[in-house]
Design a protein around this motif. Structure first.
Motif, mmCIF file in Angstrom:
data_model
loop_
_atom_site.group_PDB
_atom_site.id
_atom_site.type_symbol
_atom_site.label_atom_id
_atom_site.label_comp_id
_atom_site.label_asym_id
_atom_site.label_seq_id
_atom_site.Cartn_x
_atom_site.Cartn_y
_atom_site.Cartn_z
ATOM 1 N N LEU A 85 0.812 -1.221 0.000
ATOM 2 C CA LEU A 85 0.000 0.000 0.000
ATOM 3 C C LEU A 85 0.848 1.274 0.000
ATOM 4 N N PRO A 86 1.851 1.404 0.880
ATOM 5 C CA PRO A 86 2.709 2.595 0.812
ATOM 6 C C PRO A 86 3.474 2.695 -0.511
ATOM 7 N N MET A 87 3.873 1.552 -1.081
ATOM 8 C CA MET A 87 4.582 1.562 -2.354
ATOM 9 C C MET A 87 3.704 2.113 -3.471
ATOM 10 N N ILE A 88 2.429 1.758 -3.451
ATOM 11 C CA ILE A 88 1.489 2.256 -4.455
ATOM 12 C C ILE A 88 1.362 3.774 -4.348
ATOM 13 N N LEU A 89 1.229 4.283 -3.112
ATOM 14 C CA LEU A 89 1.099 5.722 -2.906
ATOM 15 C C LEU A 89 2.345 6.472 -3.348
ATOM 16 N N THR A 90 3.512 5.954 -2.966
ATOM 17 C CA THR A 90 4.772 6.602 -3.343
ATOM 18 C C THR A 90 4.928 6.645 -4.843
ATOM 19 N N ASN A 91 4.650 5.520 -5.483
ATOM 20 C CA ASN A 91 4.752 5.442 -6.940
ATOM 21 C C ASN A 91 3.803 6.424 -7.611
ATOM 22 N N PHE A 92 2.591 6.512 -7.081
ATOM 23 C CA PHE A 92 1.593 7.435 -7.640
ATOM 24 C C PHE A 92 2.050 8.889 -7.521
ATOM 25 N N PHE A 93 2.579 9.268 -6.366
ATOM 26 C CA PHE A 93 2.988 10.658 -6.152
ATOM 27 C C PHE A 93 4.100 11.074 -7.114
ATOM 28 N N TYR A 94 5.083 10.192 -7.303
ATOM 29 C CA TYR A 94 6.195 10.568 -8.174
ATOM 30 C C TYR A 94 5.771 10.655 -9.638
ATOM 31 N N TYR A 95 4.882 9.776 -10.048
ATOM 32 C CA TYR A 95 4.421 9.828 -11.437
ATOM 33 C C TYR A 95 3.402 10.954 -11.647
ATOM 34 N N ALA A 96 2.834 11.488 -10.553
ATOM 35 C CA ALA A 96 1.878 12.588 -10.672
ATOM 36 C C ALA A 96 2.567 13.907 -10.998
ATOM 37 N N ILE A 97 3.825 14.045 -10.632
ATOM 38 C CA ILE A 97 4.528 15.316 -10.847
ATOM 39 C C ILE A 97 4.573 15.701 -12.331
ATOM 40 N N PRO A 98 5.092 14.857 -13.230
ATOM 41 C CA PRO A 98 5.070 15.243 -14.648
ATOM 42 C C PRO A 98 3.657 15.356 -15.218
#
Length: 486
Positions: free
Chosen positions: A49-62
């Protein structure tokens, strides 16, 4: 470390099981434990679950930068969207794949308690990413003629080329971010990265607004904002690793010794990158093929909607893929082969359950989902007819995602490269071309071809996972051999 935890869990579960039997509920509890290792499943869920959130946040920037650029006009939207897609398939996917070497090296090294080597591996991987970022940056400077060669509109190609040049600093930062995340992931440190990724992502909205609307940069401010936010993200992660006392055993400062491990890193990093890129490219090729069909606007829209839907579900199941990679590599490094197999089996069961939930949601809410992409009744109707095929592809893609994670944790990247190349480009693509163009099934034909590729990929990875000899890779022995040479 990990094997002690597992032993404690196993010991603690025995009196609980006896207590269940005394209450008359032993049969149900025993059956459930045979179906799923509850403790292992709990560990992986809390990890993923934390991995999904982290991955989402970084890909949300661009993605947020593309949104800001898109509000400046239709040309800016087209250019930013094209640039973002080009950046993903030519750079972002590569950086993500290169970091996969650390899932094997750091994961098994941590399990074997070779803690000092994790910092050395991290530095070697960062050097590798830096070198490849330079190569990709040079490649990005020629974006405009390359896109025109790919039959894109000249004005859109020129705008995309301008956008991607200001994204180059972000490419370097993204490569370092992925490496640090793998370093943390293999030590099961997943909560701090959520906050360290959420903060720069929230800050990015303000940075993008300021550069786009409050300076003379305008359109150029959108990609520059993404680069700035990614650099801030990288610095936060780096400071956390360098300054936190919890990394005393695994991070012992910068060392020239890391240069001795660049070759060892490349042997895993290049196949890992090829694994990721071959799959990314297959989906993008479908979009390009859709543009060559009659009524290309409708077909391209449908395929793009399916690809985006698949990408979102892939991001969700990526958390379980990372959990599988970490648990398998940690247990392998500790010599607990049976526990590594149990972790793999639990990951597969969880991803099947997750895929069923996603597919059921899509089956009942496909019209609502399609409405987020378009208001056209024709597109919504056509998407509904594609939904059963999309559901099948999501099911196979979810399983292969976890199996790919097992391959990275085990060090089988080179085998997965051959699998992806053969199944996507020698099975999936020819069938897609035949059905889509020759038999005139159009969008359905293209997606059925992809399903055939995913099915072949999943079956082959299952055969490798269950039939290959699960003998322990002696990472500490490799370390000693290289240290002797140095």
């Amino acid at each position: 470390m990990l094997q002690n935890t597992s032993s404690d869990n196993a010991t603690a579960s025995t009196p609980l099981l006896e207590e269940d039997r005394n209450r008359g509920g032993g049969g149900c509890s025993s059956w459930w434990r045979k179906v799923l290792d509850v403790e292992e499943a709990k560990t992986q869920i809390l990890f993923s679950l934390p991995m999904i959130l982290t991955n989402f946040f970084y890909y949300a920037i661009p993605l947020v930068s593309v949104m800001f650029a898109g509000h400046l006009g239709h040309l800016e939207l087209a250019g930013a969207t094209l640039a973002n897609s080009w950046a993903i398939i030519s750079g972002i996917a590569l950086m993500t794949g290169l970091s996969g070497a650390l899932e094997t090296l750091c994961g098994q090294g941590f399990g074997a308690k070779e803690y000092r080597m994790l910092g050395i591996y991290l530095q070697a991987s960062c050097i590798t990413s830096f070198i490849f970022s330079i190569v990709v940056s040079i490649f990005w400077f020629y974006t405009e003629p390359i896109l025109i060669l790919l039959r894109q509109e000249p004005d859109v190609s020129k705008t995309a080329a301008l956008y991607i040049r200001y994204l180059i600093p972000g490419l370097f930062a993204f490569g370092f971010i992925q490496n640090i995340l793998r370093f943390l992931q293999t030590q099961s440190i997943v909560i701090p990265p959520v906050f360290l990724s959420a903060f720069p992502t929230a800050l990015h909205f303000g940075i993008a607004y300021a550069l786009v609307h409050r300076t003379s940069l305008g359109f150029k401010g959108a990609p520059l904002a993404a680069s700035v936010s990614l650099c801030i993200s990288m610095l936060l992660l780096a400071v956390y690793v360098i300054c936190s006392k919890r990394f005393g055993p695994t991070w012992q400062g910068f060392s020239f010794e890391s240069f001795s491990f660049i070759l060892a890193n490349l042997k895993l990093a290049l196949p890992s990158a090829a694994m990721v890129c071959l799959e990314y490219w297959a989906f993008e090729i479908l979009v390009l093929l859709a543009g060559l069909m009659p009524n290309s606007e409708l077909t391209t829209s449908l395929i793009a909607m399916c690809v985006n839907t698949e990408a979102i579900t892939y991001t969700i199941t990526y958390g379980l893929s990372a959990a599988a990679s970490t648990r398998v590599s940690n247990e392998f490094g500790a010599g607990n082969i049976d526990k590594a197999k149990i972790a793999m089996a639990v990951s597969l069961k969880l991803t099947v359950l997750l895929a069923l939930i996603v597919v059921s949601t899509l089956a009942f809410g496909h019209n609502i989902w399609a409405g987020f992409f378009s208001d056209s009744r024709e597109i919504i109707k056509e998407f509904a007819s594609l939904t059963p095929f999309l559901a099948i592809s999501i099911a196979f893609d979810s399983v292969q995602n976890v199996l790919s994670g097992v391959a990275r944790g085990r060090g089988w990247q080179h085998l997965a490269v051959y699998v992806n190349l053969a199944t996507f480009y020698f099975i999936g693509m020819p069938i897609a071309l035949l059905l889509g163009f020759k038999l005139k099934l159009y969008a359905r034909g293209l997606w059925i071809g992809l399903i055939c590729g995913l099915f072949a990929q999943t079956c082959t990875l299952l055969l490798i996972t269950f039939c290959r000899n699960w003998t322990k890779m002696d990472i500490p022995a490799m370390n000693r051999e290289i240290e002797t040479q140095v």
